[in-house]
Design an enzyme around this catalytic site. Structure first.
Site, PDB file in Angstrom:
ATOM      1  N   ARG A 119       0.857  -1.186   0.000  1.00 49.43           N
ATOM      2  CA  ARG A 119       0.000   0.000   0.000  1.00 49.43           C
ATOM      3  C   ARG A 119       0.895   1.238   0.000  1.00 49.43           C
ATOM      4  O   ARG A 119       2.110   1.121   0.126  1.00 49.43           O
ATOM      5  CB  ARG A 119      -0.934   0.006   1.223  1.00 49.43           C
ATOM      6  CG  ARG A 119      -0.259  -0.510   2.474  1.00 49.43           C
ATOM      7  CD  ARG A 119      -0.694   0.165   3.721  1.00 49.43           C
ATOM      8  NE  ARG A 119      -0.506   1.600   3.699  1.00 49.43           N
ATOM      9  CZ  ARG A 119       0.671   2.206   3.919  1.00 49.43           C
ATOM     10  NH1 ARG A 119       1.775   1.499   4.143  1.00 49.43           N
ATOM     11  NH2 ARG A 119       0.749   3.510   3.899  1.00 49.43           N
ATOM     12  N   GLY A 120       0.266   2.383  -0.160  1.00 48.33           N
ATOM     13  CA  GLY A 120       1.029   3.616  -0.325  1.00 48.33           C
ATOM     14  C   GLY A 120       1.187   3.917  -1.799  1.00 48.33           C
ATOM     15  O   GLY A 120       1.606   3.057  -2.584  1.00 48.33           O
ATOM     16  N   ALA A 121       0.848   5.133  -2.195  1.00 52.13           N
ATOM     17  CA  ALA A 121       0.787   5.468  -3.618  1.00 52.13           C
ATOM     18  C   ALA A 121       2.078   5.163  -4.381  1.00 52.13           C
ATOM     19  O   ALA A 121       2.040   4.522  -5.437  1.00 52.13           O
ATOM     20  CB  ALA A 121       0.381   6.929  -3.787  1.00 52.13           C
ATOM     21  N   ARG A 142      -6.988  -0.027  -7.546  1.00 52.62           N
ATOM     22  CA  ARG A 142      -7.308   1.038  -6.577  1.00 52.62           C
ATOM     23  C   ARG A 142      -7.418   2.359  -7.338  1.00 52.62           C
ATOM     24  O   ARG A 142      -6.483   2.745  -8.025  1.00 52.62           O
ATOM     25  CB  ARG A 142      -6.252   1.116  -5.468  1.00 52.62           C
ATOM     26  CG  ARG A 142      -6.119  -0.191  -4.670  1.00 52.62           C
ATOM     27  CD  ARG A 142      -5.391   0.020  -3.365  1.00 52.62           C
ATOM     28  NE  ARG A 142      -6.182   0.814  -2.433  1.00 52.62           N
ATOM     29  CZ  ARG A 142      -5.718   1.252  -1.256  1.00 52.62           C
ATOM     30  NH1 ARG A 142      -4.478   0.991  -0.909  1.00 52.62           N
ATOM     31  NH2 ARG A 142      -6.492   1.969  -0.460  1.00 52.62           N
ATOM     32  N   GLN A 155      -2.900   1.965  10.011  1.00 55.52           N
ATOM     33  CA  GLN A 155      -1.567   2.056   9.406  1.00 55.52           C
ATOM     34  C   GLN A 155      -0.575   2.787  10.310  1.00 55.52           C
ATOM     35  O   GLN A 155       0.616   2.488  10.312  1.00 55.52           O
ATOM     36  CB  GLN A 155      -1.642   2.780   8.051  1.00 55.52           C
ATOM     37  CG  GLN A 155      -2.398   2.010   6.976  1.00 55.52           C
ATOM     38  CD  GLN A 155      -3.833   2.468   6.867  1.00 55.52           C
ATOM     39  OE1 GLN A 155      -4.471   2.810   7.866  1.00 55.52           O
ATOM     40  NE2 GLN A 155      -4.369   2.492   5.666  1.00 55.52           N
ATOM     41  N   ASP A 174      -1.927  10.655  -1.836  1.00 57.74           N
ATOM     42  CA  ASP A 174      -2.193   9.674  -2.883  1.00 57.74           C
ATOM     43  C   ASP A 174      -2.496  10.335  -4.220  1.00 57.74           C
ATOM     44  O   ASP A 174      -2.366   9.718  -5.266  1.00 57.74           O
ATOM     45  CB  ASP A 174      -3.355   8.772  -2.470  1.00 57.74           C
ATOM     46  CG  ASP A 174      -2.939   7.773  -1.407  1.00 57.74           C
ATOM     47  OD1 ASP A 174      -2.693   6.617  -1.768  1.00 57.74           O
ATOM     48  OD2 ASP A 174      -2.829   8.159  -0.240  1.00 57.74           O
ATOM     49  N   ASN A 215      -5.568  12.160   0.666  1.00 58.86           N
ATOM     50  CA  ASN A 215      -4.730  11.306   1.501  1.00 58.86           C
ATOM     51  C   ASN A 215      -5.650  10.451   2.366  1.00 58.86           C
ATOM     52  O   ASN A 215      -6.881  10.550   2.289  1.00 58.86           O
ATOM     53  CB  ASN A 215      -3.777  12.156   2.349  1.00 58.86           C
ATOM     54  CG  ASN A 215      -2.677  11.318   2.996  1.00 58.86           C
ATOM     55  OD1 ASN A 215      -2.016  10.527   2.330  1.00 58.86           O
ATOM     56  ND2 ASN A 215      -2.493  11.472   4.296  1.00 58.86           N
ATOM     57  N   LYS A 216      -5.070   9.632   3.186  1.00 59.08           N
ATOM     58  CA  LYS A 216      -5.839   8.694   4.009  1.00 59.08           C
ATOM     59  C   LYS A 216      -6.941   9.411   4.778  1.00 59.08           C
ATOM     60  O   LYS A 216      -6.760  10.512   5.271  1.00 59.08           O
ATOM     61  CB  LYS A 216      -4.890   7.970   4.967  1.00 59.08           C
ATOM     62  CG  LYS A 216      -5.549   6.899   5.817  1.00 59.08           C
ATOM     63  CD  LYS A 216      -6.298   5.865   4.983  1.00 59.08           C
ATOM     64  CE  LYS A 216      -5.452   5.177   3.951  1.00 59.08           C
ATOM     65  NZ  LYS A 216      -6.223   4.218   3.106  1.00 59.08           N
TER      66      LYS A 216
END
Length: 350
Positions: free
Chosen positions: A45-47, A88, A197, A238, A248-249
């Site tokens: 995960r993570g862009a 995603r 996270q 992201d 973002n998250k």
């Protein structure tokens, strides 16, 4: 350095982020379909990491093709790209990486390259992206280190560290860069519900580096800001729209509002591949809705009543007016972002 993902002769090897922090185990994806599944299930995960993972997935699909010629492989190549692009929707790095592989393939096809040449070139491009990502993160860390306080608390949300990239990290790269310069930083990591996270990944990374870290419930941040314990906020992204709006998250928007209220600088750290100047504002950014089970269950145990409605967007959008600066590998950008982002794009083309 944490190896978030790596290319091996047998496939793409990922550290399983769903098992951290208590179990350090790895997943080997031997097909591009398995790479897609690893992205969807958030093993990776993570862009930035998602983008490079997709590029390696394309290379893996090319390696395993039964086609005999480049022309025979062309329809299969499109299918591989479509499968990986469907994983995603919010992280623009995913589409940036796939588009980069498409441009390379079309150029090679136009040059009459053999399938063996195509396979090697696609792999070389994916490995180049991997190296570029680590270099970008270190440059982000160097640019952002000066913005961090000499001592005191820095708040971060979600995980924008080595685990969200190919190494070093974006927001945590800024923190690492500051610590390497001798700054005495204490990190406050929002746990980041519902996937945790911050509690699971950010805390694990920073403890491994010996950087003082305290995990707090997301709802505690405002109280700590009021007490003067937070001197800066730094998060990842992201997708960043052309006007500086930041996806973002989920929960990042709340943190930005609280930082503004308390006069605390709010920084966004991201590589240039996260900037999407084709998306005019944050209103145009697609927001992924994650499975309800991430909210209803934890550790296999159900927490909510049967049948209750669940809202689980993976991201929110922070308007540009709350962003003090955007830290990229090309330097620190400030408002008006429509101008500074455009200027940064021109630099890359010169």
């Amino acid at each position: 350095m944490i190896l978030t993902l790596e290319w091996t002769p047998d496939g793409v090897r990922f550290i399983d982020q769903t098992k951290l922090p208590l179990e350090e185990s790895y997943v080997l994806a031997t097909t591009y379909q398995q790479v897609a599944d690893v992205i969807v299930t958030m093993v990776v995960r993570g862009a930035p990491a998602i983008g490079v993972s997709a590029a390696m997935g394309v290379a893996l699909g090319a390696k395993d093709t039964d086609a005999l010629t480049t022309e025979e492989f062309a329809p299969e190549f499109e299918q591989i790209c479509e499968k990986l692009a469907s994983t995603r929707p919010t992280a623009v790095n995913l589409f940036w990486a796939i588009d980069r592989m498409k441009v390379l393939f079309l150029r090679l096809q136009g040059q009459g390259a053999s399938l063996d040449e195509v396979k090697q070139s696609l792999l070389d491009e994916a490995l180049t992206m991997y190296d570029e990502d680590i270099a970008s993160c270190k440059a982000i860390g160097a640019h952002g280190a000066d913005l961090m306080p000499d001592d005191g608390g820095v708040l971060t949300h979600c995980n924008a560290g080595a685990l969200a990239t190919c190494g070093y990290g974006t927001a945590l790269g800024v923190i690492r860069g500051a610590v390497e310069r001798g700054k005495q930083i204490h990190v406050y990591a929002d746990e980041t519900r519902p996937f945790l996270q911050g509690a699971r990944l950010t805390a694990w990374e920073l403890m491994a580096d010996g950087i003082p870290t305290t995990v707090l419930c997301d709802s505690m941040a405002a109280s700590l800001m009021r007490q003067g314990k937070i001197k800066a906020v730094v998060v990842g992204a992201d997708r960043i729209a052309a006007n500086g709006d930041v996806a973002n998250k989920i929960g990042t928007y709340s943190v930005a509002i609280m930082a503004k209220e308390h006069g605390i600088p709010f920084y966004v750290a991201a590589p240039w591949s996260t900037i999407d100047r084709a998306t005019k504002t944050g209103e145009d950014i697609p927001i992924e809705e994650r499975p309800a089970r991430e909210v209803t269950h934890h550790g296999g145990k159900q927490l909510t009543p049967h049948g209750v409605g669940i809202c689980n967007p993976a991201f929110d959008v922070t308007p540009a007016k709350y962003v003090t600066a955007i830290i990229t590998e090309r330097g620190v950008l400030r408002s008006p972002y429509s101008e500074s982002l455009a200027a940064g794009e021109l630099v890359s083309q010169s």
